[in-house]
Design an enzyme around this catalytic site. Sequence first.
Site, PDB file in Angstrom:
ATOM      1  CD  GLU A 290      -3.926  -6.714  -1.813  1.00 43.42           C
ATOM      2  OE1 GLU A 290      -4.313  -6.367  -0.699  1.00 43.42           O
ATOM      3  OE2 GLU A 290      -2.728  -6.666  -2.154  1.00 43.42           O
TER       4      GLU A 290
ATOM      5  CG  ASP B  86       0.866  -8.440  -1.862  1.00 40.15           C
ATOM      6  OD1 ASP B  86      -0.090  -8.598  -1.085  1.00 40.15           O
ATOM      7  OD2 ASP B  86       1.769  -7.600  -1.677  1.00 40.15           O
TER       8      ASP B  86
HETATM    9  C1  GLC Z   1      -1.203  -6.772   0.608  1.00 41.42           C
HETATM   10  C2  GLC Z   1      -1.332  -7.873   1.614  1.00 41.42           C
HETATM   11  C3  GLC Z   1      -0.958  -7.338   2.951  1.00 41.42           C
HETATM   12  C4  GLC Z   1       0.465  -6.847   2.892  1.00 41.42           C
HETATM   13  C5  GLC Z   1       0.656  -5.830   1.776  1.00 41.42           C
HETATM   14  C6  GLC Z   1       2.104  -5.580   1.488  1.00 41.42           C
HETATM   15  O1  GLC Z   1      -2.115  -5.743   0.846  1.00 41.42           O
HETATM   16  O2  GLC Z   1      -2.608  -8.432   1.579  1.00 41.42           O
HETATM   17  O3  GLC Z   1      -1.105  -8.293   3.965  1.00 41.42           O
HETATM   18  O4  GLC Z   1       0.828  -6.253   4.103  1.00 41.42           O
HETATM   19  O5  GLC Z   1       0.091  -6.281   0.579  1.00 41.42           O
HETATM   20  O6  GLC Z   1       2.668  -6.689   0.857  1.00 41.42           O
END
Ligand code: GLC
Length: 515
Positions: free
Chosen positions: A246, A199
Amino acid sequence: MPGTWWRGAVIYQVYPRSFADGNGDGAGDLAGLRDRLPYLARLGVDALWLNPWYPSPMADGGYDVADYRDVAAVFGTLAEAEALIGEAHAAGLRIILDVVPNHSSHESAWFREAVAAGPGSPERERFWFRPGRDGGPPNDWQSIFGGPAWSRVPDGEWYLHLFAPEQPDFNWTSPDVVNDFHDVLRFWFERGVDGIRIDSAALLVKDPDAEPDGLDPFTDRDGVHEIYRGWRKVTDAYPDRMLVGEVWLPDQERFARYLRPDEMHTAFNFDFLNCALEPEALRKVIDTTLATHIPLGAPPTWVLSNHDVVRPVTRYGRAGTSFDLQDRQHGAPTDRVLGLRRARAAALLAMALPGAVYIYQGEELGLPEVEDLPDDLRQDPIWARSGHTDPGRDGCRVPFPWSGDEPPFGFGGGDPWLPQPPDWKTLTVEAQDADPGSMLNLYRDALALRREHLGDGSLTWLPSADGVLAFRRDSGLTCVINLGAEPVPVTGEVLLASGPLQDGLLPPDTAAWLR
Ligand code: GLC
């Protein structure tokens, strides 16, 4: 080839709270998911990515993790998670967990200890605690969810949170933090987990004391790569495991750095997700993606949606079909029939491209964004932190419709945690199952063909009319998508099309796979 399953995989994203509710409390859970594994196996996917299932106060849908080595009671138990992993494997489905390394929950043991231990303590070194400046926060950083990125604890010190105040940022210069996350990875790999979704992967390195240097102070700082080299070493000690990051970065060259052979195996392709459904723009994103991935030997990924973005059917039915995290175009007029036609075509495009593909739950049903949720039920912290100007992401997280004519549509016993629109009765799995022309059956047919003819590899562009993209894959299968205004001729035997051909011509907003 062993050890490379992710290269051409179809990965289905399960948002556990909204997938299937086994105990009737209105929230999805592991019992519900275990019951529905046959649905996922039949759909034809290779792996499941589960959004966070850890104990959490749910200030950000579970991205505020209180304990990285357990499962939230609302979802079940660690023993059920282990059972789920075993059952998924038996059904031919791998499991990818979501690990959140940028921040924890304010209710994690470490953050509580840090608050209790007071200024200057080693416990505070695991986070970013600082005295204020001129009666205000230590610097002017803004939270990604809106408002200042600093909040105060009772003794007057401030702590950094790039997201909500309930999500204190870890200090990755702390060896405790580095070692603990290695241990978390091992904890889940030992339990059979096949991959980890990382994440907010580009945000981990920051220095709130540094003088501004003109670069983004917390996105994609060079030091972040050392962290992933460490993660890769841990991961490589287990056979067949993968890391997917991500990484939202506009610069493809910077993005590609995360995919070097000693870092992550793959990362989400947000350029493709954000791209308007326009031929030149898509062609450019596809070419750039291939150009940055192929030299590294990393497989591209193709993503149309996830739990943070507006559902494709809604987005593609608007005048502007691109997506921007900063401006969700909430309530912009949308034509759902057009949106569905385009979402079907986009799905065939994404599934034909070389690499792995991600499907977010409900995408295969053509669910639209729910834009009229009652304000008092909205749970996304973006809603409150934007001063009620941005409704946030709840509209793509509404519980999944399985069957029946009215809510909760077979989701579970009680009222779902977000209400489902009554007109979803035509979109349930049950309703679509019976209709050979449904979105669900398009996904099933496409995934079956994809397993045989598509996945990892390369593509060759073919000459095509204006507004049309056409390419051939290694197996000889060609994909043609018509994004122009006129029907176009196609050559070959049509194996699958996103909509009916008209007198042998491929209509606008339609894609076909041919041999
Ligand atoms: C990422 C996740 C999102 C979350 C953020 C903070 O972007 O996909 O849903 O709110 O991280 O953890």
